[in-house]
Design an enzyme around this catalytic site. Structure first.
Site, PDB file in Angstrom:
ATOM      1  N   HIS A 363     -12.896  15.006  27.863  1.00 26.95           N
ATOM      2  CA  HIS A 363     -11.656  14.850  27.086  1.00 26.95           C
ATOM      3  C   HIS A 363     -11.197  16.112  26.383  1.00 26.95           C
ATOM      4  O   HIS A 363     -10.282  16.049  25.554  1.00 26.95           O
ATOM      5  CB  HIS A 363     -11.818  13.763  26.022  1.00 26.95           C
ATOM      6  CG  HIS A 363     -12.015  12.386  26.564  1.00 26.95           C
ATOM      7  ND1 HIS A 363     -10.975  11.512  26.790  1.00 26.95           N
ATOM      8  CD2 HIS A 363     -13.136  11.746  26.934  1.00 26.95           C
ATOM      9  CE1 HIS A 363     -11.460  10.366  27.264  1.00 26.95           C
ATOM     10  NE2 HIS A 363     -12.768  10.489  27.367  1.00 26.95           N
ATOM     11  N   ARG A 557      -3.887  13.637  14.739  1.00 28.22           N
ATOM     12  CA  ARG A 557      -4.808  14.405  13.918  1.00 28.22           C
ATOM     13  C   ARG A 557      -4.248  15.805  13.668  1.00 28.22           C
ATOM     14  O   ARG A 557      -3.583  16.384  14.519  1.00 28.22           O
ATOM     15  CB  ARG A 557      -6.180  14.498  14.611  1.00 28.22           C
ATOM     16  CG  ARG A 557      -6.951  13.194  14.603  1.00 28.22           C
ATOM     17  CD  ARG A 557      -7.268  12.749  13.178  1.00 28.22           C
ATOM     18  NE  ARG A 557      -8.257  13.604  12.570  1.00 28.22           N
ATOM     19  CZ  ARG A 557      -9.537  13.302  12.430  1.00 28.22           C
ATOM     20  NH1 ARG A 557     -10.004  12.133  12.823  1.00 28.22           N
ATOM     21  NH2 ARG A 557     -10.386  14.134  11.869  1.00 28.22           N
ATOM     22  N   LYS A 562      -2.800  21.592  17.905  1.00 31.14           N
ATOM     23  CA  LYS A 562      -1.665  20.668  18.014  1.00 31.14           C
ATOM     24  C   LYS A 562      -0.407  21.223  17.340  1.00 31.14           C
ATOM     25  O   LYS A 562       0.681  20.694  17.484  1.00 31.14           O
ATOM     26  CB  LYS A 562      -2.027  19.305  17.412  1.00 31.14           C
ATOM     27  CG  LYS A 562      -3.155  18.578  18.165  1.00 31.14           C
ATOM     28  CD  LYS A 562      -3.503  17.265  17.479  1.00 31.14           C
ATOM     29  CE  LYS A 562      -4.748  16.595  18.037  1.00 31.14           C
ATOM     30  NZ  LYS A 562      -4.503  15.865  19.296  1.00 31.14           N
TER      31      LYS A 562
HETATM   32  C1  26V Z   1     -15.752  15.431  19.624  1.00 23.18           C
HETATM   33  C2  26V Z   1     -16.579  15.455  18.550  1.00 23.18           C
HETATM   34  C3  26V Z   1     -17.507  16.565  18.402  1.00 23.18           C
HETATM   35  C4  26V Z   1     -18.638  16.228  17.495  1.00 23.18           C
HETATM   36  C5  26V Z   1     -18.203  15.586  16.220  1.00 23.18           C
HETATM   37  C6  26V Z   1     -17.416  14.347  16.448  1.00 23.18           C
HETATM   38  C7  26V Z   1     -16.522  14.413  17.613  1.00 23.18           C
HETATM   39  C8  26V Z   1     -15.637  13.401  17.795  1.00 23.18           C
HETATM   40  C9  26V Z   1     -14.806  13.393  18.879  1.00 23.18           C
HETATM   41  C10 26V Z   1     -14.856  14.412  19.794  1.00 23.18           C
HETATM   42  C11 26V Z   1     -14.010  14.300  20.983  1.00 23.18           C
HETATM   43  C12 26V Z   1     -12.933  15.264  21.051  1.00 23.18           C
HETATM   44  C13 26V Z   1     -12.188  15.046  22.312  1.00 23.18           C
HETATM   45  C14 26V Z   1     -10.953  14.222  22.146  1.00 23.18           C
HETATM   46  O1  26V Z   1     -10.760  13.464  21.226  1.00 23.18           O
HETATM   47  N1  26V Z   1     -10.104  14.360  23.113  1.00 23.18           N
HETATM   48  C15 26V Z   1      -8.821  13.680  23.170  1.00 23.18           C
HETATM   49  O2  26V Z   1      -8.947  12.629  24.117  1.00 23.18           O
HETATM   50  C16 26V Z   1      -7.739  11.921  24.297  1.00 23.18           C
HETATM   51  C17 26V Z   1      -8.030  10.771  25.252  1.00 23.18           C
HETATM   52  O3  26V Z   1      -8.376  11.261  26.496  1.00 23.18           O
HETATM   53  C18 26V Z   1      -6.664  12.846  24.818  1.00 23.18           C
HETATM   54  O4  26V Z   1      -5.461  12.128  24.946  1.00 23.18           O
HETATM   55  C19 26V Z   1      -6.461  14.005  23.882  1.00 23.18           C
HETATM   56  O5  26V Z   1      -5.554  14.941  24.439  1.00 23.18           O
HETATM   57  C20 26V Z   1      -7.790  14.698  23.611  1.00 23.18           C
HETATM   58  O6  26V Z   1      -7.658  15.683  22.610  1.00 23.18           O
END
Ligand code: 26V
Length: 824
Positions: A363, A557, A562
């Site tokens: 993602h 967010r 962004k």
């Molecule tokens: C990463 C981390 C890293 C460690 C700490 C907690 C944490 C929590 C979430 C994430 C994931 C980051 C990736 C993310 O949210 N991607 C988003 O995913 C969406 C669904 O596919 C997409 O529409 C967004 O463009 C993308 O930023």
């Protein structure tokens, strides 16, 4: 109903009232004479829950009996929002409930809003998981979600003096949607050591011993499908001290406090959702959460499989596990461990099962979000898993070397272990190696991962291991629930609500694009939705906004990539322009309301500075008599799923303006267009496919392309660029103290002026402002505008999460829907 004891559908408002009142008086032990809205919500929820549970039990029984392949969606986040309205839609009889509640003296909307959001997620990734659950159930796929039952979801955001303040989100006070399964528990081991010995047949075996045990307790949440009785299960694990852990010795010797402290330590694992979105920090507790949840879920899945008495080689024919980002990657070594250490399979046999079982969805390409865990930390917490990871890596590197004998650097580049100090485990590489398919979430993103972070893996495995599944959203929540009037209007033209099950049917709306009555109604609905949002803004900020103004919205967010800073700089630029205008010029201006919303990670200082700047600009602009209705700047605090349901239907323009190549997909872009708003966006993520579907005349694209980003960044680093002149005057205004003490914003400005402008705000500023001028002009021609909006809605069928789930099912999971059994 499926048996004579089951409650029947509500046949009348009286029947609904009778059951609701019974729940209020008995289940909730409240007298009807002091029944407030919260109690009425409780009674209503319980009355609907009774129906839901019947379908749920029946679905689970049917799935067990059918015994076909199931999907397990592992996600650390499920951003569900409220459940009651969705339950009403799926169970049916919302009208009956509305009548019944009205008889009791309540309005159904007031009752629905009593519910606390289930906010077990950060943003897009968590909401995608929630949309997927809705689609899986609606399409009758036998599927379970697995996650953590956080006691605290994402924090509640308060804005105090223009600053974000985080308040804990304790959401479990009253949650009728979960069922504690105190009988379904799994003991989860941490720490300890590995013993290697010969078994009776002389084979070397490993066993993980010692350490400590924490208990996982299952909490189940029913997930109803739309237009089908299929009701799937979301299983969330809560941590608890293992029964042996509550130290009775200590307890009896009077050390009551320290024995309670042990209990609390165990419960800490599922206490709180990490509020970082796209920033990996390597905290031990986060790793504990990940293993706890993976191990409990796999134990549960394996236990279910073993009941079927099938041979192990059938496991991948019965089980598909999808990894939502790298957060559940430990499930890969965990399944390998179960198969070799506990079930006695050979390494190769086990590994082939593992690879066939898992699929991995990436993602993000942002380097700071890619998970890495230090080898010493894993060694300490999960010693046996570290050995297995090393063995996976060894086998993999040998395979790579055999096939690429001349490329010596390749091995270091693709090794799961990064040779740094300390050494790190690269979770994304482990996920790629342990899965049979890897997918990105929009076409551009899926191409980018193949040419950047996973380039070498494309060479090693060939391109077929990598796929694209463009994200989608559920039209049930994001059209029908959020915008009931638009849904009704569409249904009136399309001959019913079939489009909620097959969103491509929306294309038939194009036949009405010139229909006067339809257009008028469409515009009236948009206006009413803007009035609703204006009322909310007035209530929480005290600022009056004119619903006839152009509503320009950016909610997501807060993150530098962004580029909310680009937006607020554009707003300042507009403000400065208005200040210089003659009365005649002002008359020609399109009045605007710039609306922002979104949370910053608590430790993300730059993002918090952006929030502060937005609020300071709002304070100045909104009070400026020269400006009046021409410009208002609003920050909506505590943006969440429920607020999104009010905000998405109320936009004229929404902003999706990430630096090209950084936003993997975006999903709110889809929500806004589906609700009859246009978007301004960069050529990034799903914006590109939205443009392809709706036509480039119906979207406002601007800015540099992903392929040019590297070169532009390079130019900045070598001083080879000119700061945009208009942006320079925006910075001068900030530096002058126009928006309060300039010192507070210096890092924001200097990041662009002096430190390389990593997100290319300056490079895109001119085309951004020019595009907004075009939007002003376009908005003046309301006839042309509404044509664009209707055309865009009609062409959004592709972006249903139903399409998305069918693609996963066919290309990655190889599972079929299971038709629900007819009643009886
Ligand atoms: C990463 C981390 C890293 C460690 C700490 C907690 C944490 C929590 C979430 C994430 C994931 C980051 C990736 C993310 O949210 N991607 C988003 O995913 C969406 C669904 O596919 C997409 O529409 C967004 O463009 C993308 O930023």
């Amino acid at each position: 109903a499926w048996n004579k004891y089951a409650p029947k559908p509500f046949e009348s408002a009286e029947e609904f009232e009778r059951e609701t009142v019974k729940h209020i008086e008995t289940t909730l032990a409240r007298s009807l004479y002091n029944c407030d809205e919260l109690a009425a919500y409780g009674g209503t929820a319980l009355a609907f829950r009774d129906r839901l549970v019947i379908d749920w039990n029946k679905t689970q029984q049917n799935q067990t009996f059918a015994d076909q392949k199931r999907v397990y969606y592992l996600s650390l986040e499920f951003l569900m929002g409220r459940a009651l309205d969705n339950a009403m839609l799926n169970v049916g009889h919302k009208e009956t409930a509305k009548q019944g509640l009205s008889d009791l003296g309540f309005r159904v909307e007031d009752i629905i809003t009593q519910e606390h959001d289930a906010a077990l997620g950060n943003g897009g990734l968590g909401r995608l998981a929630a949309c997927f659950l809705d689609s899986l159930a609606s399409l009758n796929y036998p599927a379970w979600g697995y996650g953590l039952r956080y006691r605290y979801g994402i924090f509640k955001q308060e804005i105090i003096d223009g600053y974000q303040v985080e308040v804990p989100d304790y959401w479990l006070d009253f949650n009728p949607w979960e069922f504690a399964r105190h009988d379904i528990t799994v003991d989860i081991q941490f720490y300890g050591h590995v013993n290697k010995y010969q078994d009776d047949e002389g084979k070397m075996v490993c066993s993980w011993e010692g350490g400590e045990i924490v208990q996982a307790v299952a909490f189940d949440v029913p997930i109803p499908g739309y237009g089908t009785p299929t009701t799937n299960n979301l299983r969330l694990w809560a941590s608890k001290a293992a029964s042996g852990e509550f130290d009775f010795q200590k307890f009896n010797s009077g050390e009551y406090e320290s024995s309670v402290a042990d209990q609390q330590r165990a419960e800490t694992i599922s206490a709180v959702l990490y509020p970082n979105d796209n920033l990996e920090r390597g905290k031990e507790l986060r790793l504990k959460q990940q293993y706890f949840w993976c191990a409990a879920s796999l134990y549960d899945i394996v236990r279910r499989f073993k009941k079927s008495k099938r041979p192990w080689k059938d496991f991948p024919n019965q089980v598909a596990i999808q990894l939502n980002d790298t957060h559940p990657t430990l499930a890969i070594p965990e399944l390998q461990r179960i198969l070799i250490d506990q079930e006695g399979l050979d390494w190769d046999e086990a590994w082939s099962i593992v690879q066939k079982t898992f699929g991995y969805t990436n993602h993000t390409v942002l380097p700071e979000a890619l998970e890495k865990w230090s080898v010493p930390l894993i060694q300490h917490l999960l010693p046996r898993h570290l050995q297995i990871i090393y063995d996976i890596n060894l086998n993999f590197l040998q395979y790579v070397e055999r096939n690429n004998p001349k490329d010596r650097d390749l091995l270091g580049r693709v090794s799961i272990i990064e040779e740094s100090n300390p050494k790190m485990v690269r979770m994304a590489y482990l996920a790629v190696i342990g899965s049979h398919k890897v997918n990105g979430v929009a076409e551009l993103h899926s191409d980018l991962i193949k040419t950047t972070i996973f380039k070498d893996f494309v060479k090693i495995y060939g391109p077929d291991k990598f796929a694209n599944v463009t994200n989608g959203i559920t039209p049930r929540r994001w059209l029908h629930q959020a915008n009931p009037r638009l849904s009704e209007l569409i249904a009136s033209k399309l001959g019913g609500y079939g489009f909620l099950k097959d969103l491509t049917l929306l294309h038939k709306l194009e036949a009405y694009v010139d229909d006067k009555d339809f257009r008028k109604e469409f515009q009236e609905i948009k206006y009413a939705n803007k009035v609703r949002l204006a009322r909310h803004i007035k209530e929480v900020t005290g600022v009056s906004v004119n619903p006839s103004a152009l509503f320009d919205i950016q909610v997501k967010r807060i993150h530098e990539y962004k580029r909310q800073q680009l937006n607020i700089f554009g707003v300042i630029h507009r403000y400065l322009a208005i200040k210089k205008m003659s009365p005649e010029e002002k008359k020609k201006m399109t009045p605007r309301v710039s609306i922002f919303g979104g949370k910053a990670a608590p430790g993300y200082w730059m993002a918090k500075t952006v929030i502060h700047l937005i609020n300071e600009v709002g304070r100045v602009v909104n009070a400026d008599k020269d400006v009046g209705d021409l410009l208002k700047v609003i920050f909506v605090e505590d943006y969440n799923v429920s607020k999104a349901e009010i905000i998405c239907p109320a936009s004229d323009i929404s902003e999706h303006i990430s630096t090209a190549g950084t936003e993997a997909s975006g999903t709110s872009n889809m929500k806004f267009v589906l609700n009859g708003g246009l978007i301004i966006g960069t050529c990034d993520g799903a914006n590109i496919e939205i443009t392809r579907e709706i036509g480039e005349n119906n979207i406002f694209l601007f800015g540099n392309l992903a392929e040019d980003v590297d070169e532009l960044r390079h130019a900045h680093l070598y001083g080879n660029f000119q700061l945009d002149k208009e942006l320079e005057s925006v910075f001068d205004a900030i530096r002058s103290g126009m928006f309060g003490d300039a010192g507070q914003f210096s890092a924001l400005v200097n990041g662009i002026v002096e430190h390389g402008d990593y997100y290319l705000v300056s490079d895109d500023f001119a085309s951004y402002c020019k595009t907004h001028d075009m939007i002003d002009e376009a908005y003046k021609d309301q006839e042309e505008w509404v044509t664009k909006c209707i055309t865009a809605v009609a062409r959004m069928g592709f972006f249903s999460s139903d399409r998305c789930i069918d693609e996963y099912a066919e290309m990655i999971w190889n599972v079929e829907p299971l038709q629900p059994k007819a009643d009886g």
